[in-house]
Design a protein around this motif. Structure first.
Motif, PDB file in Angstrom:
ATOM      1  N   TRP A 139      -5.104  -5.714  -3.432  1.00  0.00           N
ATOM      2  CA  TRP A 139      -5.198  -4.244  -3.415  1.00  0.00           C
ATOM      3  C   TRP A 139      -6.024  -3.772  -4.607  1.00  0.00           C
ATOM      4  CZ3 TRP A 139      -4.532   0.334  -5.781  1.00  0.00           C
ATOM      5  CH2 TRP A 139      -4.325   1.472  -5.003  1.00  0.00           C
ATOM      6  N   ASP A 172       0.837  -1.203   0.000  1.00  0.00           N
ATOM      7  CA  ASP A 172       0.000   0.000   0.000  1.00  0.00           C
ATOM      8  C   ASP A 172       0.876   1.258   0.000  1.00  0.00           C
ATOM      9  OD1 ASP A 172      -2.786   1.189   0.394  1.00  0.00           O
ATOM     10  OD2 ASP A 172      -1.666   2.063   2.070  1.00  0.00           O
ATOM     11  N   ALA A 228      -9.560  -1.716  -4.486  1.00  0.00           N
ATOM     12  CA  ALA A 228      -9.615  -0.367  -5.056  1.00  0.00           C
ATOM     13  C   ALA A 228     -10.713  -0.236  -6.110  1.00  0.00           C
ATOM     14  CB  ALA A 228      -8.261   0.006  -5.654  1.00  0.00           C
TER      15      ALA A 228
END
Length: 827
Positions: A220, A157, A224
């Motif tokens: 991730w 991240d 997102a």
């Protein structure tokens, strides 16, 4: 300076084996291979497929992983004697997560995965104990892995937020790849490929340790954008790869998250492309398309059928192709239709040819209607016989006869278990008024049934004590030099175990691994002449010579139960052995001679005993339970010998022995559950058949029928016995062992006294010829012997040549035993 620990001490300290007892550890030791490692030698390399577990017994080893830069290695741990590594390979076969190197001269014990799987099949208790320990270790490892994954996710991240939007999007697109390689990066990003590669490297997504990082990038990405948006993006990436001809890479992207229809459509395009997918990749990806979807497209159907054919499932391949042909005809697909039809014709012809030659064209396919025909006919015949038995006015005698025919037909079908046939027979007797319930269950209240129950219980208790395994190891440890003498010793081992393990399959499962261990220690070629001599000689002692003892197998006890009451009383454990010994001894010696003549074994080196010594060390000194088992067995056999003078019968002595094992704690609920209850129920029913047959008058009717058939002609005892043996050999080609003995016994035993032959001789002629292996699946104990030796000692072709010679030897032995039996007053 302390002495290095011995291997047997190290094994007891290995955490993975903590739940194993000494007998289980000794069995495990049979599968361990000692490996000497000079300093600097790699045991395995990071990224290699895992295929073995290792236990360090001496020296020192280092564990290394690839550094984040992908170029250097970091030492992360050391291994000392008693440490275990590579255990996950036993269950998953996944790639090695590190490289292990001997830092100085070292020794390890290796347990290959294939040998561990054999051990698991043979000894389920060992695998359960190991899995229980491993699951606890995995739970701890997973906790640590979860903590590490959290750390990686935070690092990802942070790293992504430090990139520009364009570079971040490129990295996320690259994370969708099944394998991140320079060609795929150049195809997707062109001149920016090097920048993307550098960003991936900085994040730790390149190299052999990148799996966790790539997984974190994908997670991730989904957080997102959402799963649907990622799937859309994956479809775009796959389209660019497919446009460049990178079909396998494109399918790898789609396989992870696209709709099944899009994946199947892309695979179909790849199959039609020029150049398209190679055969190996096509078979890999077609596994992700089910039969129904594949049948909608000719190319997919042809590839899916090829996959089924490669696995031996020709029936399923034909099913897919026939459905695809229907779709092609409806859609007027002139390109796919002819190819599918041609493939159907080829597979159909291949299947028919395989059936005609006795081959196995489709070993994994469901049984077809034609293959099920004998079973259906048998069940239909059983139903017809049951209707006739229930016909009004049939009477007890003919109802009994037709119910017996019903049972025989059901047994021939091999669809209904033996115990169910026995219970059905009892139920039929009661419903049709042939017998009241106490009479129908008389066999279960007999001393013969109790004797068999107690004998099986004694065998289970002895096995649980570890005594049988120690006896086998002691015999192997004292094997003389020379493959002929070793074969003779293994044959005698099977004979010695016969009265202790009343199961041919049980003895085969014990002795065949011993023979394999000897062959491996001698480094004999697989299925070579000497290996075949060891394997077949061991098999003879474990299986075909079962008739030497009354309790040699369930079949022997079954045949004994068919004898008339007077014959059963005459043939105790001792008198049976005395009468059968010359035939068994002659056949045993003759078998050794025939095997040497047929196989002509080559000279072999002396037998090393390291592995057997390790197993003996794992067993340790003789335990009190083993001493107790020895005392109980000696007293039980002595009681059988002295029973006539003590005024006891065999069942009483056997029950006393079984009760002693209960008191000693070696026969418990687990041992009771391990007994072959299917056979015990069937055996109790067979005992009732003999008693009820006399009650309804079947013996008198049979005697009168035989008198009418024979008239004044009576064959000589020799001709009669050989005829019984010949009929047994012929029927064994189509029926199983127990059914052959029951069928011929019920039919021919009443004839024996009329010809002047003791019925026991009919039984011994049946038993000595009932263990046949002309065909691979004729005798279960033969299949167990092949399986327990992993098929590495002898081929069926070698065994088949010996089978014909063994049969001739047995027939000769029956003839030569006649004078001895006449001397005993049996003729």
């Amino acid at each position: 300076m302390t002495e290095p620990a011995r291997p047997e001490e190290l094994l007891t300290r290995v955490g993975l084996f903590a739940a194993l007892g000494r007998v289980e550890l000794a069995k495990l030791a049979a599968y361990l291979e000692p490996v000497e490692l000079p300093a600097g030698r790699e045991v395995f390399h990071q990224g290699e497929a895992g295929d073995s577990l290792y236990i360090v017994t001496g020296g020192a080893l280092g564990v290394f992983v690839v550094a984040p830069d992908g170029r250097t290695q970091l030492r992360v741990a050391g291994l000392a004697p008693g440490d275990l590594f590579g255990e996950m390979a036993l269950f998953t076969g996944e790639a090695r997560s590190a490289t292990v190197v001997a830092e100085r001269a070292s020794t390890v014990l290796q347990l290959p995965r294939d040998r561990f799987l054999v051990l698991v099949r043979r000894e389920p208790a060992i695998s359960l104990a190991i899995v229980a320990t491993l699951s606890e270790r995995l739970r701890t490892a997973n906790d640590a892995r979860a903590e590490h994954a959290t750390f990686v996710a935070k690092a990802i991240d942070h790293g992504l937020r430090g990139l520009s939007a364009e570079r971040r999007d490129a990295v996320l697109d690259a994370s969708l790849l099944d394998a991140i390689t320079p060609p795929t990066l150049r195809t997707l990003f062109g001149t920016e490929a090097e920048t993307v590669a550098a960003d991936l490297d900085a994040l730790g997504a390149v190299g052999s340790a990148a799996r966790l990082t790539v997984r974190a990038l994908r997670e991730w990405f989904e957080r997102a954008l959402g799963a649907d948006a990622v799937a859309t993006q994956a479809a775009g990436v796959a389209a660019r790869l497919a446009g460049a001809g990178l079909w396998s890479e494109a399918l790898g992207v789609l396989a992870r998250g696209s709709a099944p229809g899009l994946f199947a459509e892309t695979l179909s395009q790849a199959l039609r492309a020029d150049p398209g997918l190679d055969a190996d990749h096509a078979l890999r990806w077609i596994e992700r398309v089910d039969d129904e979807r594949a049948s909608l497209d000719g190319d997919l159907a042809l590839t899916r059928a090829l996959l089924h054919e490669s696995r031996g499932d020709v029936a399923r391949a034909l099913e897919v192709l026939r459905r695809a042909l229907g779709v092609a005809l409806v859609d007027s697909d002139r390109a796919a239709g002819p190819r599918v039809a041609a493939e159907i014709a080829r597979l159909s012809h291949s299947r028919a040819a395989g059936a005609a030659t006795g081959g196995h064209a489709a070993p994994r396919a469901p049984r077809t209607g034609l293959q099920q025909l004998p079973a259906r006919l048998s069940v239909s015949a059983a139903g017809l016989c049951a209707l006739i038995a229930a016909w009004p006015g049939a009477g007890p005698l003919w109802a009994f006869v037709w119910l017996l025919a019903t049972a025989v037909a059901l047994l021939m079908s091999r669809v209904v278990p033996d115990f169910a046939v026995g219970l059905a027979l009892i139920t039929g007797w009661v419903i049709l008024g042939v017998a009241r319930m106490p009479e129908a269950l008389a066999g279960f209240a007999s001393k013969e049934w109790l004797f068999v129950l107690a004998t099986y219980g004694l065998a289970a208790a002895t096995a649980r004590s570890g005594l049988l395994y120690r006896i086998g190891l002691l015999l192997v440890r004292r094997l003389p030099h020379g493959v002929g003498w070793q074969t003779a010793t293994l044959l005698v081992t099977g004979l010695v175990l016969t009265p202790l393990v009343p199961s041919s399959t049980g003895r085969a499962s014990l002795t065949a691994p011993l023979a394999l261990a000897v062959a491996e220690a001698l480094r004999l070629p697989e299925r070579g002449r000497s290996a075949a001599l060891l394997g077949l000689g061991t098999w003879v002692g474990s299986g075909p010579l079962m008739y030497a003892f009354l309790n040699g197998s369930g079949t022997c006890l079954l045949a004994w139960g068919l004898l008339p009451e007077a014959s059963r009383a005459r043939f105790t454990w001792v008198t049976w052995f005395v009468a059968a010994a010359p035939l068994a001894l002659g056949v045993a010696l003759g078998s050794l001679v025939l095997l040497r003549v047929i196989l002509r074994p080559e000279p072999v080196a002396r037998l090393p005993m390291q592995r057997v010594s390790l197993q003996m060390a794992m067993l340790g000194p003789v335990a009190p339970r083993e001493l107790g088992a020895i005392a109980i067995l000696v007293l039980t056999v002595a009681g059988w010998i002295a029973a006539p003078w003590l005024g006891l019968d065999l069942a009483t002595v056997a029950l006393l022995g079984l009760l002693a094992t209960v008191a000693l704690g070696i026969f418990d609920r687990i041992a009771l559950q391990s007994l072959d209850w299917s056979f015990l129920i069937f055996f109790g029913t067979v005992l009732t058949v003999g008693r009820l047959g006399a009650v309804v008058g079947l013996d008198r009717v049979a005697a009168a029928t035989i008198d009418r058939l024979l008239g004044a002609f009576l064959p000589s005892p020799v001709v009669f016995v050989l005829a019984v043996a010949g009929v047994s050999l012929l029927i064994r080609l189509v029926l199983d062992q127990d059914l052959t003995v029951v069928l011929i016994g019920v039919t021919l035993l009443p004839m024996a006294p009329r010809i002047g032959v003791e019925p026991w001789i009919v039984v011994i002629a049946l038993l000595s010829t009932s263990v046949a292996w002309f065909l691979p699946a004729q005798t279960p104990s033969y299949l167990v012997a092949q399986s327990a030796s992993e098929g590495r000692l002898f081929s069926h072709a070698q065994a088949q040549r010996f089978a014909f010679a063994y049969t001739a030897l047995t027939l000769l032995g029956l003839v030569l035993s006649m004078p001895y039996w006449r001397l005993l007053g049996l003729l």
